[in-house]
Design an enzyme around this catalytic site. Structure first.
Site, mmCIF file in Angstrom:
data_model
loop_
_atom_site.group_PDB
_atom_site.id
_atom_site.type_symbol
_atom_site.label_atom_id
_atom_site.label_comp_id
_atom_site.label_asym_id
_atom_site.label_seq_id
_atom_site.Cartn_x
_atom_site.Cartn_y
_atom_site.Cartn_z
ATOM 1 N N ASP A 87 36.433 32.723 42.836
ATOM 2 C CA ASP A 87 35.102 32.441 44.477
ATOM 3 C C ASP A 87 33.503 32.911 43.172
ATOM 4 O O ASP A 87 32.395 32.416 42.504
ATOM 5 C CB ASP A 87 34.737 32.583 45.066
ATOM 6 C CG ASP A 87 34.955 34.979 44.590
ATOM 7 O OD1 ASP A 87 34.120 35.102 44.711
ATOM 8 O OD2 ASP A 87 35.864 34.912 45.258
ATOM 9 N N GLU A 107 42.487 33.730 36.075
ATOM 10 C CA GLU A 107 41.886 33.446 37.655
ATOM 11 C C GLU A 107 42.986 31.565 37.533
ATOM 12 O O GLU A 107 43.599 31.377 36.745
ATOM 13 C CB GLU A 107 41.287 32.376 38.422
ATOM 14 C CG GLU A 107 41.679 32.104 39.044
ATOM 15 C CD GLU A 107 41.802 32.296 40.437
ATOM 16 O OE1 GLU A 107 41.124 33.138 40.904
ATOM 17 O OE2 GLU A 107 42.940 31.982 41.079
ATOM 18 N N ASP A 157 40.636 41.763 41.991
ATOM 19 C CA ASP A 157 39.901 40.582 42.745
ATOM 20 C C ASP A 157 40.805 39.731 43.329
ATOM 21 O O ASP A 157 41.302 38.775 43.113
ATOM 22 C CB ASP A 157 38.837 39.878 42.538
ATOM 23 C CG ASP A 157 37.477 39.345 43.554
ATOM 24 O OD1 ASP A 157 38.043 40.284 44.373
ATOM 25 O OD2 ASP A 157 36.971 38.684 43.156
ATOM 26 N N THR A 159 44.555 38.484 46.091
ATOM 27 C CA THR A 159 44.458 37.982 47.468
ATOM 28 C C THR A 159 45.022 39.287 48.274
ATOM 29 O O THR A 159 45.968 40.293 47.555
ATOM 30 C CB THR A 159 44.437 36.928 47.392
ATOM 31 O OG1 THR A 159 46.814 36.573 46.336
ATOM 32 C CG2 THR A 159 44.291 35.542 47.636
HETATM 33 N N1 AG3 Z 1 39.942 38.541 47.507
HETATM 34 C C1 AG3 Z 1 40.496 39.936 48.741
HETATM 35 C C2 AG3 Z 1 40.267 39.731 50.354
HETATM 36 C C3 AG3 Z 1 41.438 40.630 50.935
HETATM 37 C C4 AG3 Z 1 41.142 39.771 52.704
HETATM 38 N N2 AG3 Z 1 42.788 40.676 52.946
HETATM 39 C C5 AG3 Z 1 42.215 41.284 53.801
HETATM 40 N N3 AG3 Z 1 41.780 40.782 55.009
HETATM 41 N N4 AG3 Z 1 42.618 42.822 54.019
HETATM 42 C C6 AG3 Z 1 38.873 38.150 48.127
HETATM 43 C C7 AG3 Z 1 38.313 37.928 47.208
HETATM 44 C C8 AG3 Z 1 36.774 37.736 46.641
HETATM 45 N N5 AG3 Z 1 36.193 37.190 45.401
#
Ligand code: AG3
Length: 282
Positions: A87, A107, A157, A159
């Site tokens: 993002d 990414e 960063d 998921t």
């Molecule tokens: N990355 C982390 C998302 C985590 C969501 N998980 C959760 N609620 N346990 C987000 C990407 C932002 N750049």
């Protein structure tokens, strides 16, 4: 209530729901299901495979904490690696630091980058066009295990550890990060909401400790990562860095002249204080 809603599916018996004012984009990419929609409270919301990733309203908390804590603790980070972060919000925060000369962002999903540039322009705010940015579309695990580059700070960063993000919580990933981290460099990773995902905290701790002398966690409450505090893993071989006082950190913060809305030197130091249930789980 007849309004269209979006329900997050991360937790089995506990759901987060958004009223969808407008769907801006929805499609299956080569790697995952991507949706970006509009909500009155949180602005534009982006989700991958049914899990909320970022919203315009609260993204600053997460991105500032994952970028500025390691960079200002390090004090002289010139080369930064971001894994994931399609993002562009993390890239934007990292590039705020004038001493950062080179940012490599790896990414896996080109379409996430393209669609977020189009529908979440306030995340990247031009960061993809910065001459210090080097965007690589590749698998982050392969990258850290093969690159010849070395970094002062690595930011994962990712998921959650389901789907494409799972490998970013593996020993092979941490081994690769150690391999391309300079002496005294810092690795930080998003590590889930500790109350809801406590096993992620314990697993990450067990997997990082063979590679780094100082392994710990810090936290921040991000409203759309529901269920309590979001924890970030911290790993480095320089055992002095985490112990710095807020006065030490404030010197770096002032010198950098960065503008923030959540992060400050007191938050920086306080965020390493963990509740007993986390200490007891480690
Ligand atoms: N990355 C982390 C998302 C985590 C969501 N998980 C959760 N609620 N346990 C987000 C990407 C932002 N750049």
């Amino acid at each position: 209530d007849q309004r269209e809603t979006y329900l997050e599916t991360l937790h089995n018996h506990y759901l987060q729901g958004f009223v969808v004012d407008k769907v801006l984009f929805e499609n299956k990419t080569d790697h995952q299901h991507l949706i970006i929609f509009e909500n009155k409270v949180f602005g534009r919301v982006m989700a991958l495979d049914g899990i909320i990733q970022t919203t315009e309203a609260d993204e600053f908390i997460y991105h500032e904490m994952l970028a500025h804590v390691p960079i200002l603790a390090h004090g002289d980070a010139k080369r930064v690696l971001i894994i994931g972060g399609g993002d562009g919000g993390m890239l934007r925060e990292v590039l705020k630091h004038p001493q950062v000369e080179h940012v490599t962002m790896v990414e896996i999903d080109q379409q996430v980058v393209d669609m977020c540039r189009e529908y979440l322009p306030n995340h990247s705010k031009g960061a993809f066009d910065d001459s210090r940015t080097h965007l690589v579309i590749a698998d982050g695990v392969d990258f850290v295990n093969t690159t010849q580059e070395q970094f002062d700070v690595i930011i994962s960063d990712s998921t959650d550890p389901v789907g494409p993000g799972e490998v970013l919580f593996s020993s092979r990933f941490y081994d690769g990060c150690k391999r391309c981290l300079k002496d005294g460099g810092i690795l930080v990773t998003q590590n889930g909401v500790s109350y809801m995902q406590l096993s992620e905290v314990t697993t990450t701790y067990q997997r990082l400790t063979p590679y780094f002398k100082d392994v710990s966690f810090y936290s921040a409450a991000v409203p759309t990562y529901i269920g309590g505090i979001m924890t970030f893993a911290w790993a480095t071989n320089n055992t002095q860095l985490r112990a710095q006082s807020s006065a030490d950190i404030a010197k770096h913060f002032k010198a950098s002249a960065i503008q923030t809305r959540y992060y400050n030197p007191e938050i920086h130091c306080g965020s390493f204080a963990l509740p007993q249930y986390i200490h007891q789980a480690l």
